[in-house]
Scaffold this motif. Structure first.
Motif, short mmCIF file in Angstrom:
data_model
loop_
_atom_site.label_atom_id
_atom_site.label_comp_id
_atom_site.label_asym_id
_atom_site.label_seq_id
_atom_site.Cartn_x
_atom_site.Cartn_y
_atom_site.Cartn_z
N ASP A 1 -6.78 10.96 -2.13
CA ASP A 1 -8.13 10.86 -1.62
C ASP A 1 -8.15 11.78 -0.43
O ASP A 1 -7.15 11.71 0.54
CB ASP A 1 -8.17 9.36 -0.83
N ALA B 1 -10.93 13.37 2.75
CA ALA B 1 -12.30 13.07 3.44
C ALA B 1 -13.51 13.33 2.45
O ALA B 1 -14.48 12.49 2.62
CB ALA B 1 -12.39 14.13 4.60
N THR B 2 -13.42 14.23 1.58
CA THR B 2 -14.71 14.48 0.59
C THR B 2 -14.38 13.56 -0.68
O THR B 2 -15.59 13.88 -1.52
CB THR B 2 -14.71 16.01 0.14
N GLY B 3 -13.28 12.86 -1.01
CA GLY B 3 -13.23 12.03 -1.97
C GLY B 3 -12.21 12.23 -2.62
O GLY B 3 -11.13 12.94 -2.28
N VAL C 1 -9.26 13.66 -4.87
CA VAL C 1 -8.96 15.07 -5.33
C VAL C 1 -7.81 14.97 -6.34
O VAL C 1 -6.82 14.09 -6.07
CB VAL C 1 -8.45 15.97 -4.02
#
Length: 72
Positions: A40, A42-44, A46
């Motif tokens: 995980d 910050a943007t989702g 990965v």
């Protein structure tokens, strides 16, 4: 350390040259064949490719033989 054992009999044939032998593909032991790792951010979620198999999920062993003169 590798566990597979294969016997290769070496005997030069004709002109001396470089040779290579490759094993059959095996499941990458680092990512267990998944090709990488999810985490995980910050943007989702990965997905990062595995550094050993480069995202393929499989690895092969390459054995290279380089014949050289016997310079005593």
């Amino acid at each position: 350390m590798s566990k597979k054992r294969t016997v290769i009999e070496l005997e030069p044939e004709g002109r001396i040259h470089k040779e290579a032998f490759m094993t059959a593909p095996m499941v990458c032991p680092y990512c267990n064949g998944r090709g990488g790792f999810s985490h995980d951010a910050a943007t989702g979620p990965v997905f990062t490719n595995c550094p050993d198999c480069e995202g393929t999920g499989e690895v092969v062993a390459m054995v290279t033989i380089d014949w050289k003169p016997n310079l005593k």
